[in-house]
Design a protein around this motif. Structure first.
Motif, PDB file in Angstrom:
ATOM      1  N   PRO A   1      -2.944  12.836   1.809  1.00 40.43           N
ATOM      2  CA  PRO A   1      -2.553  11.453   2.122  1.00 40.43           C
ATOM      3  C   PRO A   1      -3.167  10.918   3.419  1.00 40.43           C
ATOM      4  O   PRO A   1      -3.456   9.729   3.537  1.00 40.43           O
TER       5      PRO A   1
ATOM      6  N   TRP B   1      -8.370  10.473  -6.125  1.00 42.04           N
ATOM      7  CA  TRP B   1      -7.300  11.288  -5.538  1.00 42.04           C
ATOM      8  C   TRP B   1      -7.341  12.681  -6.157  1.00 42.04           C
ATOM      9  O   TRP B   1      -7.159  12.829  -7.364  1.00 42.04           O
TER      10      TRP B   1
ATOM     11  N   TYR C   1       0.837  -1.199   0.000  1.00 40.02           N
ATOM     12  CA  TYR C   1       0.000   0.000   0.000  1.00 40.02           C
ATOM     13  C   TYR C   1       0.877   1.256   0.000  1.00 40.02           C
ATOM     14  O   TYR C   1       0.543   2.253  -0.627  1.00 40.02           O
ATOM     15  N   ASP C   2       2.007   1.188   0.689  1.00 43.37           N
ATOM     16  CA  ASP C   2       2.943   2.320   0.692  1.00 43.37           C
ATOM     17  C   ASP C   2       3.496   2.585  -0.710  1.00 43.37           C
ATOM     18  O   ASP C   2       3.649   3.739  -1.112  1.00 43.37           O
TER      19      ASP C   2
ATOM     20  N   ILE D   1     -10.268   4.601  -5.515  1.00 45.45           N
ATOM     21  CA  ILE D   1      -9.800   5.807  -4.838  1.00 45.45           C
ATOM     22  C   ILE D   1      -9.777   6.964  -5.819  1.00 45.45           C
ATOM     23  O   ILE D   1      -9.211   6.871  -6.905  1.00 45.45           O
TER      24      ILE D   1
ATOM     25  N   LEU E   1       1.214   7.949  -6.357  1.00 41.35           N
ATOM     26  CA  LEU E   1       0.263   9.015  -6.680  1.00 41.35           C
ATOM     27  C   LEU E   1       0.983  10.360  -6.683  1.00 41.35           C
ATOM     28  O   LEU E   1       1.729  10.665  -5.759  1.00 41.35           O
TER      29      LEU E   1
ATOM     30  N   MET F   1      -6.362   8.804   3.261  1.00 40.59           N
ATOM     31  CA  MET F   1      -6.338   7.438   2.734  1.00 40.59           C
ATOM     32  C   MET F   1      -5.223   6.639   3.405  1.00 40.59           C
ATOM     33  O   MET F   1      -4.579   5.803   2.782  1.00 40.59           O
ATOM     34  N   SER F   2      -5.040   6.897   4.692  1.00 41.36           N
ATOM     35  CA  SER F   2      -4.024   6.154   5.446  1.00 41.36           C
ATOM     36  C   SER F   2      -4.422   4.682   5.510  1.00 41.36           C
ATOM     37  O   SER F   2      -5.593   4.333   5.338  1.00 41.36           O
TER      38      SER F   2
ATOM     39  N   THR G   1       0.642   4.408  -2.571  1.00 45.24           N
ATOM     40  CA  THR G   1       0.455   5.820  -2.228  1.00 45.24           C
ATOM     41  C   THR G   1       1.631   6.665  -2.720  1.00 45.24           C
ATOM     42  O   THR G   1       1.442   7.805  -3.132  1.00 45.24           O
TER      43      THR G   1
END
Length: 132
Positions: free
Chosen positions: A119, A83, A46-47, A81, A53, A122-123, A50
């Motif tokens: 950010p 963004w 997931y990191d 998502i 993006l 959407m942690s 993110t």
């Protein structure tokens, strides 16, 4: 807003074959079409997603989130998502906002929707809470 066939095809592969962890989509304003910008490999986190993006541009994304329930069951949910960082151009935010529902309808199998302008919205904790 047109949707490139590749978007639907890659989403179907993420959903059925699980060969991607995530897909990031970008609107090409010149040709008014949504296209695939980046495909995340199954081992990516997931990191990694993110970090992919852009900090000051809007994007759509889908993420295949694996988790374990309180009953110790392994599950996964597909997140959509949207963004739209505060620092992106107003015109871009309006374009993404007005096209979102139509684009999302093209991707059959979305289970959870998340909208984020920062950010922190959407942690991983928020994603986990929405998945359960």
């Amino acid at each position: 807003m047109a949707v490139n066939d590749e978007c639907k095809l890659m989403f179907l592969e993420l959903k059925t074959k699980r060969i991607y962890r995530f897909i990031i989509f970008k609107i090409d304003e010149r040709i008014q079409q949504v296209a695939v910008e980046k495909l995340g490999q199954p081992e990516e986190t997931y990191d990694d997603f993110t970090a992919s993006l852009p900090a000051d541009e809007c994007r759509y994304a889908v993420f295949d989130f694996d988790f374990v329930t309180d009953e110790n069951c392994q599950k996964s949910k597909i997140f959509f998502i949207s963004w739209a960082p505060d620092t992106s151009r107003v015109r871009s935010k309006m374009l993404y906002a007005s096209s979102k529902d139509r684009f999302k309808r093209e991707l059959d199998g979305i289970q959870v929707e998340l909208q984020a302008t920062d950010p922190s919205e959407m942690s991983i904790d928020i994603v986990k809470a929405r998945a359960l």
